[in-house]
Design an enzyme around this catalytic site. Sequence first.
Site, PDB file in Angstrom:
ATOM      1  N   HIS A 109      10.411  93.773 -19.497  1.00 32.54           N
ATOM      2  CA  HIS A 109      11.582  93.039 -19.989  1.00 32.54           C
ATOM      3  C   HIS A 109      11.105  91.778 -20.698  1.00 32.54           C
ATOM      4  O   HIS A 109       9.998  91.292 -20.466  1.00 32.54           O
ATOM      5  CB  HIS A 109      12.493  92.666 -18.824  1.00 32.54           C
ATOM      6  CG  HIS A 109      13.208  93.834 -18.223  1.00 32.54           C
ATOM      7  ND1 HIS A 109      14.320  93.683 -17.430  1.00 32.54           N
ATOM      8  CD2 HIS A 109      12.979  95.176 -18.304  1.00 32.54           C
ATOM      9  CE1 HIS A 109      14.744  94.872 -17.042  1.00 32.54           C
ATOM     10  NE2 HIS A 109      13.946  95.797 -17.551  1.00 32.54           N
ATOM     11  N   GLU A 142      11.777  88.610 -20.433  1.00 23.73           N
ATOM     12  CA  GLU A 142      11.371  87.477 -19.592  1.00 23.73           C
ATOM     13  C   GLU A 142      10.000  87.709 -18.960  1.00 23.73           C
ATOM     14  O   GLU A 142       9.167  86.808 -18.914  1.00 23.73           O
ATOM     15  CB  GLU A 142      12.406  87.223 -18.478  1.00 23.73           C
ATOM     16  CG  GLU A 142      13.789  86.860 -18.992  1.00 23.73           C
ATOM     17  CD  GLU A 142      14.720  88.033 -19.193  1.00 23.73           C
ATOM     18  OE1 GLU A 142      15.945  87.811 -19.176  1.00 23.73           O
ATOM     19  OE2 GLU A 142      14.241  89.186 -19.371  1.00 23.73           O
ATOM     20  N   CYS A 148      18.088  89.910 -15.284  1.00 17.31           N
ATOM     21  CA  CYS A 148      18.386  90.980 -14.329  1.00 17.31           C
ATOM     22  C   CYS A 148      17.738  90.628 -12.986  1.00 17.31           C
ATOM     23  O   CYS A 148      16.968  89.665 -12.896  1.00 17.31           O
ATOM     24  CB  CYS A 148      17.845  92.311 -14.857  1.00 17.31           C
ATOM     25  SG  CYS A 148      16.043  92.469 -14.736  1.00 17.31           S
ATOM     26  N   CYS A 162      13.856  90.376 -13.222  1.00 15.65           N
ATOM     27  CA  CYS A 162      13.416  89.188 -13.954  1.00 15.65           C
ATOM     28  C   CYS A 162      13.714  87.923 -13.162  1.00 15.65           C
ATOM     29  O   CYS A 162      12.916  86.986 -13.168  1.00 15.65           O
ATOM     30  CB  CYS A 162      14.064  89.145 -15.328  1.00 15.65           C
ATOM     31  SG  CYS A 162      13.462  90.460 -16.424  1.00 15.65           S
TER      32      CYS A 162
END
Length: 158
Positions: free
Chosen positions: A55, A57, A85, A88
């Site tokens: 992801h 991040e 999320c 993350c």
Amino acid sequence: MKEEKYQFMSEAVRLSLENIHTGEGGPFGAVIVKNGQIIAKGNNQVLKTKDPTAHAEIVAIREACKVLGTFQLEDCELYTSCEPCPMCLGAIYWARPAKVYYANTRQEAASIGFDDAFIYQEINTPFEQRKIPMEYLPHQEAIIAFQQWTEKSDKTLY
């Protein structure tokens, strides 16, 4: 200062928009800032890398840690195009940035097919009732690693 924050968020959003056209992953981007300078950028690379943890991040955190030569980002800020999320969010707490700014909400992400509500629900569900079963399987020697860690005099706590 507010204009500077807007510029950093604009870069995270630019990365998310760029990702729509590159096909590397979902429409997500992130930047990490230290002392008023972007030190790392990340875009969602799940499809490109075939890695569900790639992801924006996480990619940005990994890059910032390499740049700074550390595993914590205490003096940094993270700007992300969407509310993090659960995965993350966990990584963010482990990295310990000073602050996180996000543009889109988790509800807005859910409205385009990125719904993490089930993960938030699973966290509070007893192991035996989770969608992916989890079973405690003790191993006699597993505790030895914890005991040796406890006794290690030169460990780095984090």
